[in-house]
Design an enzyme around this catalytic site. Structure first.
Site, PDB file in Angstrom:
ATOM      1  N   ASP A   1       1.082  -1.246  -0.014  1.00  0.00           N
ATOM      2  CA  ASP A   1      -0.077   0.081  -0.058  1.00  0.00           C
ATOM      3  C   ASP A   1       0.976   1.238  -0.064  1.00  0.00           C
ATOM      4  OD1 ASP A   1       0.010   1.224   2.890  1.00  0.00           O
ATOM      5  OD2 ASP A   1      -0.182  -0.875   3.074  1.00  0.00           O
TER       6      ASP A   1
ATOM      7  N   TYR B   1     -10.496  -8.259  -4.874  1.00  0.00           N
ATOM      8  CA  TYR B   1     -11.319  -7.339  -4.865  1.00  0.00           C
ATOM      9  C   TYR B   1     -12.185  -7.229  -6.000  1.00  0.00           C
ATOM     10  CZ  TYR B   1      -9.416  -5.132  -0.623  1.00  0.00           C
ATOM     11  OH  TYR B   1      -8.744  -5.070   0.615  1.00  0.00           O
TER      12      TYR B   1
ATOM     13  N   GLU C   1     -10.200  -8.155  -9.620  1.00  0.00           N
ATOM     14  CA  GLU C   1      -8.706  -8.601  -9.709  1.00  0.00           C
ATOM     15  C   GLU C   1      -8.820 -10.078  -9.761  1.00  0.00           C
ATOM     16  OE1 GLU C   1      -6.683  -5.671  -6.250  1.00  0.00           O
ATOM     17  OE2 GLU C   1      -7.587  -7.657  -5.534  1.00  0.00           O
TER      18      GLU C   1
END
Length: 400
Positions: A33, A353, A370
């Site tokens: 992230d 996701y 995804e």
């Protein structure tokens, strides 16, 4: 896109007024992230014979703050203004989520009224959202996934100026590390924003859908939220809740019929008008829906990995992105109540996701998801028809 650039945390919306899909994602240099660079977008225009013409990938230079990285895109379209608000968070520098301190996350948005050709300057709402002090939390986020515009008059909350409410799904993480879902909402076309009450249960990424029942005389918000309290390979129930005040508060359903994969995963939920039939299917749909004036006037779709890791695989493995159908909000309150049908698998194999969107034709939908292999997950757009989704056991049921 360059092979060294990885799109992550995506969202999809179809705007009928513009006749286009708008897809947004984070652009990262890695899967971590703290490697997020900026937000990107593409538009997809339906053409004849069912084809889509996609625009090139566009960097959203306006959706940023100096010294911060932009993450978690979450769009909501205002029908009255014909404007799309793109919410996102900005995180200071390269600090990883787990190491963040209060004040290092900002709540921001940009807006477009021309399908993303141009965007407004960024607006920072962090210190102006009513009903909450966002600087009190370790961090917070919106989405990832789509927001929603609802009609407040169904809940008796409308005013003389507007009956519309814009909703942005969000969650906060306390200083102790506990996560709780909530909604940000605006009743004045995005001029000001308030925070609804947090769900009591420990949960995080969520989406909401508006469900009308009893011949359209009542309306509820259904919330599907990622449960964050499971440990190891434990499968815990996904948090499902209802709101009768347009998102200001939620009550957990008695029967939590959906199971999380280990550690949980983001999922998408989408409401659409129930497809009714009298002797013959509508638009090729094989299901018998509730008749007019009774039961649910809205059906729900839910997308999420249908399976966790196989024997010997890591705890965070998610497989087989599926779409599930629910035809009623009836809460059975018992273990045998199964309101969701079996999943229609959009992708067999590694998944993650997803975000659902209603298409241009009745009973036609799209999913941005995804999928792929291990560290090489990619974002894929796939369309499907409601006739492909298995019907819930027992068929249509009465309303909430």
């Amino acid at each position: 896109m360059d092979e060294d650039i990885k799109p992550m945390l995506h969202t999809l919306v179809y705007v009928k007024q513009w006749g286009r899909y708008l897809a947004f994602a984070e652009k990262r240099s890695d899967t971590r992230d703290d490697s997020a660079l900026n937000l990107v977008m593409r538009t997809g225009k339906p053409e004849e014979h069912g084809c889509l013409e996609w625009s090139p990938i566009k960097d959203l230079r306006e959706a940023r703050k100096d010294g911060y990285r932009s993450m978690n895109p979450c769009p909501v379209f205002s029908q009255s203004q014909e404007t799309l608000f793109l919410f996102f968070i900005c995180i200071e520098g390269r600090i990883r989520e787990g190491a963040l301190s209060p004040g290092q996350t900002r709540l921001c948005y940009v807006a477009t009224d021309n399908a993303g050709e141009t965007w407004s300057e960024v607006k920072d709402l962090t210190e102006t959202v009513g009903g909450i002090n966002l600087l009190h939390y370790k961090t917070f986020a919106v989405g990832p996934g789509h927001g929603l515009e609802v009609d407040r008059s169904w809940s008796g909350l409308g005013s003389s100026t507007t009956n519309k409410r814009l909703l942005i799904p969000a969650y906060v993480i306390t200083k102790r590390g506990n996560s709780h879902s909530l909604l940000f909402y605006s009743d004045d076309d995005g001029e000001s924003w308030q925070a609804g009450k947090q769900l009591v249960q420990e949960c995080g990424e969520n989406q909401v859908a508006e469900v009308r029942v009893n011949g359209g005389t009542e309306s509820y918000l259904y919330c599907s939220s990622r449960s964050t309290w499971g440990r190891g390979l434990q499968q815990v129930p996904r948090t499902e809740a209802l709101s009768d005040d347009a998102g200001e508060s939620f009550t957990k359903l008695q029967t939590l019929a959906l199971k999380e994969t280990p550690h949980g995963c983001q999922g998408s939920v989408l409401a659409f008008p129930a497809l009714k039939r009298r002797g013959a299917a509508v638009a090729g749909h094989r299901h018998g829906g509730p008749s007019s004036g009774s039961g649910s006037d809205t059906w729900l779709l839910y997308s999420h990995p249908a399976r966790g890791p196989l024997n010997g695989e890591g705890q965070w493995i998610r497989r087989d992105l599926g779409v599930f159908l629910r035809e009623s909000l009836q809460d059975g309150g018992g273990r045998d109540h199964k309101p969701w049908g079996e999943p229609h698998i959009l992708h067999h194999g590694m998944s993650g996701y997803s975000d659902l969107a209603e298409g241009s034709a009745e009973g036609h939908f799209a999913c941005l998801m995804e999928c792929g292999e291990a560290a090489k997950l990619r974002i894929v757009f796939k369309e499907f028809d409601i006739s492909e989704i298995p019907k819930p056991a027992g068929g249509s049921m009465s309303g909430a």
